[in-house]
Design a protein around this motif. Structure first.
Motif, PDB file in Angstrom:
ATOM      1  N   LEU A   4      -6.960 -31.693 -30.581  1.00 29.33           N
ATOM      2  CA  LEU A   4      -7.689 -30.905 -31.368  1.00 29.33           C
ATOM      3  C   LEU A   4      -6.923 -29.546 -31.551  1.00 29.33           C
ATOM      4  CD1 LEU A   4     -11.484 -30.994 -30.343  1.00 29.33           C
ATOM      5  CD2 LEU A   4     -10.262 -32.428 -32.149  1.00 29.33           C
ATOM      6  N   PRO A   5      -6.894 -28.839 -32.565  1.00 31.09           N
ATOM      7  CA  PRO A   5      -6.219 -27.675 -32.616  1.00 31.09           C
ATOM      8  C   PRO A   5      -6.716 -26.655 -31.599  1.00 31.09           C
ATOM      9  CG  PRO A   5      -7.162 -28.506 -34.887  1.00 31.09           C
ATOM     10  CD  PRO A   5      -7.689 -29.263 -33.759  1.00 31.09           C
ATOM     11  N   ALA A   6      -5.839 -25.956 -31.115  1.00 32.40           N
ATOM     12  CA  ALA A   6      -6.010 -24.874 -29.947  1.00 32.40           C
ATOM     13  C   ALA A   6      -7.374 -23.936 -30.209  1.00 32.40           C
ATOM     14  CB  ALA A   6      -4.935 -24.319 -29.433  1.00 32.40           C
ATOM     15  N   PHE A   7      -7.358 -23.476 -31.530  1.00 31.70           N
ATOM     16  CA  PHE A   7      -8.366 -22.425 -31.726  1.00 31.70           C
ATOM     17  C   PHE A   7      -9.329 -23.090 -31.626  1.00 31.70           C
ATOM     18  CE2 PHE A   7      -9.926 -18.507 -33.042  1.00 31.70           C
ATOM     19  CZ  PHE A   7     -10.999 -18.955 -34.103  1.00 31.70           C
ATOM     20  N   LEU A   8      -9.694 -24.417 -32.282  1.00 30.28           N
ATOM     21  CA  LEU A   8     -11.068 -24.771 -32.537  1.00 30.28           C
ATOM     22  C   LEU A   8     -11.581 -25.421 -31.074  1.00 30.28           C
ATOM     23  CD1 LEU A   8     -13.213 -26.243 -33.993  1.00 30.28           C
ATOM     24  CD2 LEU A   8     -11.956 -28.249 -34.531  1.00 30.28           C
ATOM     25  N   CYS A   9     -10.723 -25.939 -30.128  1.00 29.51           N
ATOM     26  CA  CYS A   9     -11.093 -26.214 -28.931  1.00 29.51           C
ATOM     27  C   CYS A   9     -11.547 -24.866 -28.225  1.00 29.51           C
ATOM     28  CB  CYS A   9     -10.012 -26.848 -28.160  1.00 29.51           C
ATOM     29  SG  CYS A   9      -9.592 -28.467 -28.800  1.00 29.51           S
ATOM     30  N   LEU A  10     -10.953 -23.723 -28.256  1.00 25.68           N
ATOM     31  CA  LEU A  10     -11.360 -22.594 -27.624  1.00 25.68           C
ATOM     32  C   LEU A  10     -12.657 -22.074 -27.976  1.00 25.68           C
ATOM     33  CD1 LEU A  10     -10.932 -19.986 -26.153  1.00 25.68           C
ATOM     34  CD2 LEU A  10      -9.642 -19.158 -27.867  1.00 25.68           C
ATOM     35  N   LEU A  11     -12.939 -21.965 -29.491  1.00 26.19           N
ATOM     36  CA  LEU A  11     -14.043 -21.726 -29.970  1.00 26.19           C
ATOM     37  C   LEU A  11     -15.259 -22.756 -29.643  1.00 26.19           C
ATOM     38  CD1 LEU A  11     -15.708 -19.982 -32.064  1.00 26.19           C
ATOM     39  CD2 LEU A  11     -15.120 -21.488 -33.871  1.00 26.19           C
ATOM     40  N   LEU A  12     -15.017 -23.729 -29.656  1.00 33.45           N
ATOM     41  CA  LEU A  12     -15.847 -24.847 -29.150  1.00 33.45           C
ATOM     42  C   LEU A  12     -16.391 -24.501 -27.622  1.00 33.45           C
ATOM     43  CD1 LEU A  12     -15.087 -28.252 -30.888  1.00 33.45           C
ATOM     44  CD2 LEU A  12     -17.058 -26.899 -31.278  1.00 33.45           C
ATOM     45  N   ALA A  13     -15.205 -24.396 -26.694  1.00 32.07           N
ATOM     46  CA  ALA A  13     -15.673 -24.365 -25.404  1.00 32.07           C
ATOM     47  C   ALA A  13     -16.563 -22.785 -25.094  1.00 32.07           C
ATOM     48  CB  ALA A  13     -14.438 -24.033 -24.704  1.00 32.07           C
ATOM     49  N   ILE A  14     -16.130 -21.827 -26.004  1.00 30.62           N
ATOM     50  CA  ILE A  14     -16.785 -20.466 -25.719  1.00 30.62           C
ATOM     51  C   ILE A  14     -18.322 -20.595 -26.283  1.00 30.62           C
ATOM     52  CG2 ILE A  14     -17.118 -18.377 -26.525  1.00 30.62           C
ATOM     53  CD1 ILE A  14     -13.997 -18.016 -26.570  1.00 30.62           C
ATOM     54  N   ILE A  15     -18.599 -21.259 -27.488  1.00 32.25           N
ATOM     55  CA  ILE A  15     -19.967 -21.738 -27.826  1.00 32.25           C
ATOM     56  C   ILE A  15     -20.616 -22.383 -26.667  1.00 32.25           C
ATOM     57  CG2 ILE A  15     -21.189 -22.618 -29.604  1.00 32.25           C
ATOM     58  CD1 ILE A  15     -18.917 -22.085 -31.591  1.00 32.25           C
ATOM     59  N   THR A 174     -16.824  -7.585 -26.981  1.00 31.33           N
ATOM     60  CA  THR A 174     -16.988  -6.572 -27.817  1.00 31.33           C
ATOM     61  C   THR A 174     -16.413  -6.463 -29.013  1.00 31.33           C
ATOM     62  OG1 THR A 174     -14.787  -5.786 -26.793  1.00 31.33           O
ATOM     63  CG2 THR A 174     -16.422  -5.022 -25.421  1.00 31.33           C
ATOM     64  N   ARG A 175     -16.159  -7.709 -29.504  1.00 31.56           N
ATOM     65  CA  ARG A 175     -15.458  -8.042 -30.718  1.00 31.56           C
ATOM     66  C   ARG A 175     -16.508  -8.835 -31.730  1.00 31.56           C
ATOM     67  NH1 ARG A 175     -11.591  -4.346 -30.767  1.00 31.56           N
ATOM     68  NH2 ARG A 175     -10.235  -4.694 -28.722  1.00 31.56           N
ATOM     69  N   PRO A 176     -17.421  -7.786 -32.158  1.00 27.87           N
ATOM     70  CA  PRO A 176     -18.324  -8.679 -33.203  1.00 27.87           C
ATOM     71  C   PRO A 176     -17.651  -9.235 -34.601  1.00 27.87           C
ATOM     72  CG  PRO A 176     -18.525  -6.418 -33.491  1.00 27.87           C
ATOM     73  CD  PRO A 176     -17.632  -6.467 -32.417  1.00 27.87           C
ATOM     74  N   GLN A 177     -16.474  -8.993 -34.855  1.00 26.78           N
ATOM     75  CA  GLN A 177     -16.104  -9.494 -35.789  1.00 26.78           C
ATOM     76  C   GLN A 177     -15.291 -11.020 -35.909  1.00 26.78           C
ATOM     77  OE1 GLN A 177     -16.668  -8.334 -38.964  1.00 26.78           O
ATOM     78  NE2 GLN A 177     -18.013  -6.848 -37.803  1.00 26.78           N
ATOM     79  N   SER A 178     -14.952 -11.205 -34.496  1.00 23.44           N
ATOM     80  CA  SER A 178     -14.484 -12.339 -33.859  1.00 23.44           C
ATOM     81  C   SER A 178     -15.439 -13.651 -34.208  1.00 23.44           C
ATOM     82  CB  SER A 178     -13.795 -12.539 -32.519  1.00 23.44           C
ATOM     83  OG  SER A 178     -15.255 -12.394 -31.797  1.00 23.44           O
ATOM     84  N   LEU A 179     -14.386 -14.910 -34.530  1.00 22.74           N
ATOM     85  CA  LEU A 179     -15.508 -15.981 -34.760  1.00 22.74           C
ATOM     86  C   LEU A 179     -16.272 -16.346 -33.755  1.00 22.74           C
ATOM     87  CD1 LEU A 179     -12.916 -18.112 -37.121  1.00 22.74           C
ATOM     88  CD2 LEU A 179     -15.054 -17.049 -37.894  1.00 22.74           C
ATOM     89  N   GLY A 180     -15.534 -16.332 -32.342  1.00 19.65           N
ATOM     90  CA  GLY A 180     -16.229 -16.616 -31.136  1.00 19.65           C
ATOM     91  C   GLY A 180     -17.521 -15.710 -30.974  1.00 19.65           C
ATOM     92  N   TYR A 181     -17.593 -14.315 -31.354  1.00 22.80           N
ATOM     93  CA  TYR A 181     -18.796 -13.750 -31.240  1.00 22.80           C
ATOM     94  C   TYR A 181     -19.668 -14.250 -32.224  1.00 22.80           C
ATOM     95  CZ  TYR A 181     -21.579  -9.399 -31.060  1.00 22.80           C
ATOM     96  OH  TYR A 181     -22.652  -8.299 -30.642  1.00 22.80           O
ATOM     97  N   LYS A 182     -19.313 -14.445 -33.378  1.00 22.73           N
ATOM     98  CA  LYS A 182     -20.327 -14.662 -34.677  1.00 22.73           C
ATOM     99  C   LYS A 182     -21.009 -15.820 -34.312  1.00 22.73           C
ATOM    100  CE  LYS A 182     -17.972 -11.859 -38.162  1.00 22.73           C
ATOM    101  NZ  LYS A 182     -17.133 -12.018 -39.473  1.00 22.73           N
ATOM    102  N   PHE A 183     -20.188 -17.031 -34.139  1.00 22.47           N
ATOM    103  CA  PHE A 183     -20.854 -18.135 -33.769  1.00 22.47           C
ATOM    104  C   PHE A 183     -21.706 -18.305 -32.435  1.00 22.47           C
ATOM    105  CE2 PHE A 183     -17.593 -19.878 -36.673  1.00 22.47           C
ATOM    106  CZ  PHE A 183     -18.371 -20.967 -37.280  1.00 22.47           C
ATOM    107  N   THR A 184     -21.473 -17.445 -31.432  1.00 20.28           N
ATOM    108  CA  THR A 184     -22.172 -17.745 -30.277  1.00 20.28           C
ATOM    109  C   THR A 184     -23.337 -16.772 -30.627  1.00 20.28           C
ATOM    110  OG1 THR A 184     -20.091 -17.937 -28.983  1.00 20.28           O
ATOM    111  CG2 THR A 184     -21.894 -17.361 -27.687  1.00 20.28           C
ATOM    112  N   ASN A 185     -23.257 -15.503 -31.147  1.00 18.25           N
ATOM    113  CA  ASN A 185     -24.220 -14.685 -31.272  1.00 18.25           C
ATOM    114  C   ASN A 185     -25.511 -15.152 -31.859  1.00 18.25           C
ATOM    115  OD1 ASN A 185     -24.985 -12.075 -30.349  1.00 18.25           O
ATOM    116  ND2 ASN A 185     -24.920 -11.371 -32.504  1.00 18.25           N
TER     117      ASN A 185
END
Length: 322
Positions: A4-15, A174-185
């Motif tokens: 999978l694309p690295a960023f997508l995997c990272l985002l899924l893992a964080i969520i 501390t990065r509310p504009q990041s996709l990881g923050y937005k999806f998880t929050n």
């Protein structure tokens, strides 16, 4: 299966990590089969910081019933360190493959992170405390666990003169504009509550006397491999400023948390840092991509935990991009 694309995997893992879910995304998906095959699982030997803890004073793990908390307890037992496994129920299930038969080292106690008086009692006499609890359906909401509980434990540690309080938080907090923050929050406003918990801890220790300090570890996405490997410090990267993220196994996070709790190094005193595998490093936001190759944001490595943590600076003493 294709990687999978690295960023997508990272985002899924964080969520998945923050919400307590097993996404099934491993290092092989993020890094490709060659990089994944290169890292063989190892068990760590003698702790870099083990000598810092008095043999008679235990570490306490709040949230020991969770996957990361249970591995923190297991790490202590493997090192021969006395540990209090603190769970809501007062029961603890040891992870697969972990020998928990040494009852002289292990004390399992009931502790609700929502109860300040209970936190005061269970942290008394400890050499260090690890806060590995997070919001769950049975345990409590994010505001109660990831914010109020974190801060209440800080007050208890200061009152009981606990030398080191380690909080397991999250990258991008501390990065509310990041996709990881937005999806998880989306889940109970959990990222915002984690950040409020961090700030509350900083306020508590800002008024504390010397000799007691906190360390906030912000792990990258917690992968869920079939075998929860410990790759050790030589595979890890530490940075500060919440600029980079990545992935890391719960086992490596647990080892790092125990090391931080045992360490009396001044570099970890009242400090927050990000932790992830070096070969999974990604910017939290696209605008930080240039920092991967530049030197403005320091990235530290080492073959021992002492070396890995040596460059860490206290909060307020390092560069944080706006």
């Amino acid at each position: 299966m294709a990687a999978l694309p690295a960023f997508l995997c990272l985002l899924l893992a964080i969520i998945g990590a923050v919400n307590g879910l097993s996404i099934g995304v491993g290092r092989r998906d993020v890094l490709g089969s060659g990089a994944a095959a290169a890292g063989a699982g190892i068990l760590l030997g003698k702790s870099d910081a083990a000598s810092a803890a008095s043999p008679g004073r235990p570490l306490a793990v709040i949230g020991a019933g969770g996957r990361t908390g249970a591995l923190c307890v297991a790490s202590c037992l493997r090192r021969g360190i006395p540990v209090r496994a603190l769970t809501r129920s007062g029961e603890w299930q040891n992870p697969a493959g972990v020998d928990a038969s040494n009852s002289k080292l292990l004390a399992v106690q009931a502790c609700d992170a929502k109860d300040p008086s209970a936190l005061m009692a269970v942290t008394a006499g400890c050499a260090g405390v690890i806060y590995a609890a997070s919001a769950s359906k049975k345990g409590g909401k994010a505001k109660e666990i990831d914010n109020y509980g974190v801060v209440s434990t800080a007050r208890a540690c200061v009152a009981n003169d606990v030398p080191r309080y380690v909080v397991i938080s999250s990258t991008a907090v501390t990065r509310p504009q990041s996709l990881g923050y937005k999806f998880t929050n989306v889940y109970q406003n959990i990222m915002a509550e984690k950040r409020r918990g961090e700030l509350g801890v900083m306020d508590v220790y800002g008024e504390a006397k010397k000799g007691s300090s906190y360390t906030v570890i912000r792990p990258g996405g917690l992968e869920e491999p079939k075998l929860n490997e410990v790759l050790g410090p030589s595979s890890l990267e530490v940075s500060q400023g919440d600029v980079f993220a990545g992935i890391v196994s719960r086992a490596d996070l647990a080892e790092a948390a125990v090391e931080a709790a045992l360490s009396r190094s001044g570099s970890l005193a009242n400090a927050s840092f990000e932790l992830y595998y070096t070969d999974s490093a990604q910017p939290c936001e696209g605008r930080f991509k240039a920092f991967l190759d530049g030197g403005a944001v320091s990235r530290w490595h080492g073959h021992t935990y002492n070396a890995l943590f040596a460059g860490v600076r206290s909060d307020g003493d390092y560069f944080v991009p706006s």
